[in-house]
Design a protein around this motif. Structure first.
Motif, PDB file in Angstrom:
ATOM      1  N   ALA A  15     -42.281  -0.583  22.471  1.00 45.09           N
ATOM      2  CA  ALA A  15     -41.351  -0.125  23.496  1.00 45.09           C
ATOM      3  C   ALA A  15     -40.057  -0.941  23.471  1.00 45.09           C
ATOM      4  CB  ALA A  15     -41.999  -0.210  24.878  1.00 45.09           C
ATOM      5  N   VAL A  16     -40.190  -2.254  23.273  1.00 43.99           N
ATOM      6  CA  VAL A  16     -39.010  -3.124  23.235  1.00 43.99           C
ATOM      7  C   VAL A  16     -38.159  -2.822  22.011  1.00 43.99           C
ATOM      8  CG1 VAL A  16     -38.252  -5.518  22.954  1.00 43.99           C
ATOM      9  CG2 VAL A  16     -40.082  -4.966  24.566  1.00 43.99           C
ATOM     10  N   ILE A  17     -38.799  -2.683  20.842  1.00 39.17           N
ATOM     11  CA  ILE A  17     -38.065  -2.443  19.601  1.00 39.17           C
ATOM     12  C   ILE A  17     -37.405  -1.063  19.608  1.00 39.17           C
ATOM     13  CG2 ILE A  17     -38.301  -2.174  17.095  1.00 39.17           C
ATOM     14  CD1 ILE A  17     -40.638  -4.193  17.265  1.00 39.17           C
ATOM     15  N   ALA A  18     -38.117  -0.059  20.131  1.00 42.35           N
ATOM     16  CA  ALA A  18     -37.614   1.313  20.096  1.00 42.35           C
ATOM     17  C   ALA A  18     -36.474   1.550  21.070  1.00 42.35           C
ATOM     18  CB  ALA A  18     -38.749   2.292  20.379  1.00 42.35           C
ATOM     19  N   SER A  19     -36.343   0.710  22.093  1.00 40.19           N
ATOM     20  CA  SER A  19     -35.253   0.903  23.056  1.00 40.19           C
ATOM     21  C   SER A  19     -33.914   0.753  22.340  1.00 40.19           C
ATOM     22  CB  SER A  19     -35.366  -0.105  24.196  1.00 40.19           C
ATOM     23  OG  SER A  19     -35.297  -1.431  23.696  1.00 40.19           O
ATOM     24  N   PRO A  20     -32.989   1.692  22.525  1.00 39.99           N
ATOM     25  CA  PRO A  20     -31.703   1.639  21.809  1.00 39.99           C
ATOM     26  C   PRO A  20     -30.956   0.343  22.096  1.00 39.99           C
ATOM     27  CG  PRO A  20     -32.014   3.767  22.868  1.00 39.99           C
ATOM     28  CD  PRO A  20     -33.094   2.875  23.386  1.00 39.99           C
ATOM     29  N   GLY A  21     -30.438  -0.252  21.049  1.00 36.22           N
ATOM     30  CA  GLY A  21     -29.703  -1.496  21.167  1.00 36.22           C
ATOM     31  C   GLY A  21     -28.777  -1.667  19.980  1.00 36.22           C
ATOM     32  N   PRO A  22     -28.120  -2.818  19.869  1.00 37.20           N
ATOM     33  CA  PRO A  22     -27.182  -3.049  18.758  1.00 37.20           C
ATOM     34  C   PRO A  22     -27.815  -2.884  17.382  1.00 37.20           C
ATOM     35  CG  PRO A  22     -26.855  -4.695  20.464  1.00 37.20           C
ATOM     36  CD  PRO A  22     -28.084  -3.929  20.848  1.00 37.20           C
ATOM     37  N   SER A  23     -29.046  -3.357  17.195  1.00 36.80           N
ATOM     38  CA  SER A  23     -29.680  -3.246  15.882  1.00 36.80           C
ATOM     39  C   SER A  23     -29.950  -1.799  15.513  1.00 36.80           C
ATOM     40  CB  SER A  23     -30.990  -4.052  15.859  1.00 36.80           C
ATOM     41  OG  SER A  23     -30.742  -5.444  15.969  1.00 36.80           O
ATOM     42  N   ALA A  24     -30.438  -1.009  16.468  1.00 40.85           N
ATOM     43  CA  ALA A  24     -30.678   0.408  16.215  1.00 40.85           C
ATOM     44  C   ALA A  24     -29.365   1.132  15.921  1.00 40.85           C
ATOM     45  CB  ALA A  24     -31.382   1.048  17.410  1.00 40.85           C
ATOM     46  N   LEU A  25     -28.331   0.805  16.679  1.00 41.22           N
ATOM     47  CA  LEU A  25     -27.021   1.414  16.464  1.00 41.22           C
ATOM     48  C   LEU A  25     -26.487   1.067  15.076  1.00 41.22           C
ATOM     49  CD1 LEU A  25     -24.581   2.977  17.557  1.00 41.22           C
ATOM     50  CD2 LEU A  25     -23.752   0.828  18.537  1.00 41.22           C
ATOM     51  N   LYS A 139     -30.869 -13.829  24.382  1.00 46.13           N
ATOM     52  CA  LYS A 139     -31.912 -13.289  25.245  1.00 46.13           C
ATOM     53  C   LYS A 139     -33.155 -12.919  24.444  1.00 46.13           C
ATOM     54  CE  LYS A 139     -30.908 -11.047  28.926  1.00 46.13           C
ATOM     55  NZ  LYS A 139     -30.530  -9.990  29.890  1.00 46.13           N
ATOM     56  N   ASP A 140     -32.984 -12.563  23.154  1.00 45.69           N
ATOM     57  CA  ASP A 140     -34.141 -12.290  22.310  1.00 45.69           C
ATOM     58  C   ASP A 140     -34.990 -13.544  22.141  1.00 45.69           C
ATOM     59  OD1 ASP A 140     -33.356  -9.716  22.076  1.00 45.69           O
ATOM     60  OD2 ASP A 140     -32.669  -9.846  20.004  1.00 45.69           O
ATOM     61  N   LEU A 141     -34.318 -14.685  21.972  1.00 45.14           N
ATOM     62  CA  LEU A 141     -35.038 -15.947  21.828  1.00 45.14           C
ATOM     63  C   LEU A 141     -35.822 -16.266  23.095  1.00 45.14           C
ATOM     64  CD1 LEU A 141     -35.595 -18.372  20.014  1.00 45.14           C
ATOM     65  CD2 LEU A 141     -33.527 -19.441  20.907  1.00 45.14           C
ATOM     66  N   LEU A 142     -35.196 -16.043  24.248  1.00 45.62           N
ATOM     67  CA  LEU A 142     -35.883 -16.267  25.511  1.00 45.62           C
ATOM     68  C   LEU A 142     -37.021 -15.263  25.688  1.00 45.62           C
ATOM     69  CD1 LEU A 142     -32.840 -16.917  27.893  1.00 45.62           C
ATOM     70  CD2 LEU A 142     -34.144 -18.549  26.526  1.00 45.62           C
ATOM     71  N   PHE A 143     -36.818 -14.036  25.193  1.00 41.41           N
ATOM     72  CA  PHE A 143     -37.853 -13.011  25.295  1.00 41.41           C
ATOM     73  C   PHE A 143     -39.090 -13.418  24.510  1.00 41.41           C
ATOM     74  CE2 PHE A 143     -39.871  -9.287  23.352  1.00 41.41           C
ATOM     75  CZ  PHE A 143     -40.294  -8.619  24.484  1.00 41.41           C
ATOM     76  N   PHE A 144     -38.888 -13.882  23.276  1.00 41.67           N
ATOM     77  CA  PHE A 144     -40.027 -14.327  22.479  1.00 41.67           C
ATOM     78  C   PHE A 144     -40.731 -15.513  23.148  1.00 41.67           C
ATOM     79  CE2 PHE A 144     -37.916 -12.329  18.637  1.00 41.67           C
ATOM     80  CZ  PHE A 144     -38.897 -11.378  18.472  1.00 41.67           C
ATOM     81  N   SER A 145     -39.953 -16.404  23.724  1.00 43.84           N
ATOM     82  CA  SER A 145     -40.548 -17.571  24.374  1.00 43.84           C
ATOM     83  C   SER A 145     -41.401 -17.159  25.564  1.00 43.84           C
ATOM     84  CB  SER A 145     -39.449 -18.534  24.837  1.00 43.84           C
ATOM     85  OG  SER A 145     -38.702 -19.008  23.736  1.00 43.84           O
ATOM     86  N   ALA A 146     -40.974 -16.100  26.266  1.00 51.15           N
ATOM     87  CA  ALA A 146     -41.719 -15.652  27.440  1.00 51.15           C
ATOM     88  C   ALA A 146     -42.856 -14.711  27.074  1.00 51.15           C
ATOM     89  CB  ALA A 146     -40.770 -14.959  28.419  1.00 51.15           C
ATOM     90  N   LEU A 147     -42.684 -13.953  25.973  1.00 54.50           N
ATOM     91  CA  LEU A 147     -43.664 -12.928  25.615  1.00 54.50           C
ATOM     92  C   LEU A 147     -44.901 -13.507  24.950  1.00 54.50           C
ATOM     93  CD1 LEU A 147     -44.475  -9.921  25.179  1.00 54.50           C
ATOM     94  CD2 LEU A 147     -43.238 -10.031  23.013  1.00 54.50           C
ATOM     95  N   PHE A 148     -44.696 -14.312  23.942  1.00 49.43           N
ATOM     96  CA  PHE A 148     -45.822 -14.750  23.126  1.00 49.43           C
ATOM     97  C   PHE A 148     -46.898 -15.521  23.883  1.00 49.43           C
ATOM     98  CE2 PHE A 148     -44.055 -14.480  18.536  1.00 49.43           C
ATOM     99  CZ  PHE A 148     -43.972 -13.115  18.689  1.00 49.43           C
ATOM    100  N   PRO A 149     -46.530 -16.424  24.795  1.00 49.96           N
ATOM    101  CA  PRO A 149     -47.595 -17.143  25.506  1.00 49.96           C
ATOM    102  C   PRO A 149     -48.579 -16.240  26.228  1.00 49.96           C
ATOM    103  CG  PRO A 149     -45.488 -18.220  25.841  1.00 49.96           C
ATOM    104  CD  PRO A 149     -45.195 -16.926  25.148  1.00 49.96           C
ATOM    105  N   GLN A 150     -48.131 -15.022  26.592  1.00 50.03           N
ATOM    106  CA  GLN A 150     -49.022 -14.099  27.299  1.00 50.03           C
ATOM    107  C   GLN A 150     -50.126 -13.559  26.397  1.00 50.03           C
ATOM    108  OE1 GLN A 150     -48.265 -14.102  30.493  1.00 50.03           O
ATOM    109  NE2 GLN A 150     -46.428 -15.280  29.970  1.00 50.03           N
TER     110      GLN A 150
END
Length: 220
Positions: A15-25, A139-150
């Motif tokens: 869901a995170v990867i598929a959401s339109p963003g700069p990389s997809a564009l 924010k991607d770096l912060l996202f990985f930091s918050a996501l992975f521990p879960q």
């Protein structure tokens, strides 16, 4: 890692990867300009950026950036500036000469157009752009930091769990971004030449500039 936990991670990551963003564009833009096959270099660049951010998060840099406003602002403004640069470049891009042009004009312009396309579409340059767009968002770096521990079990081997999470992210990221590239390639025949192509580049350029503006206003 249990199957249920892994499936939850897959659904969230997709869901995170598929959401339109700069990389997809960027993947769509490169596919329109260079084709889906060459856009693989862009996708690999984005995956490399994701793996780099993932490794930095595992090393604790995400927590450091979360605590340091200076580092966060520096990365944020660098990423925003690069997106604006891509936007200006896309806005100024001119579509290839239309097939309805006179034969004399085609004979004169075709070698220059081919040389420009070859230079602009080299695998290294596409890879570098994909990497820069992916790495430029703190924010991607912060996202990985918050996501992975879960999704990590403290009682299980850390390296194996990170390998599973990282490999899963790579497969999902590559597959979804290639799907974006295929969509861009289908538009190529209609948008690569003439007025439609010019408008596509302008819309894409505006979207990159807007993305840069949004990143510039992002807060921790």
């Amino acid at each position: 890692m249990s199957l249920n936990l892994w499936l939850l991670y897959v659904s969230l990551a997709a869901a995170v990867i598929a959401s339109p963003g700069p990389s997809a564009l960027l993947c769509v833009s490169h596919a329109v300009s260079h084709g889906a096959r060459k856009t693989i270099a862009t996708i690999v660049g984005g995956i490399t950026a994701s793996m780099t951010l993932m490794a930095l998060s595992a090393l604790g840099l995400g927590a450091v950036i979360a605590a340091s406003d200076t580092w966060f602002q520096a990365i944020k403004w660098a990423g925003a500036a690069y997106l604006v640069y891509l936007g200006i470049s896309a806005w100024r891009t001119r579509p290839a000469a239309s097939q309805t042009d006179g034969a004399e004009q085609v004979d004169v312009d075709l070698p220059a157009v081919a040389a420009t396309a070859k230079t602009a579409g080299s695998a290294w340059k596409l890879y570098r752009k994909g990497f820069m767009v992916g790495i430029g968002n703190p924010k991607d770096l912060l996202f990985f930091s918050a996501l992975f521990p879960q999704f990590l079990d403290p009682s299980a081997p850390f390296a194996m769990q990170m390998t599973i999470l990282g490999a899963t992210w790579m497969v999902l990221d590559g597959s979804i971004m290639f799907a974006y590239a295929l969509c861009g390639a289908k538009m190529m025949a209609r948008l690569a030449t003439g007025g439609a192509g010019q408008w596509f580049h302008r819309v894409t350029g505006g979207a990159f500039i807007a993305a840069g503006g949004l990143l510039a206003t992002a807060q921790r």
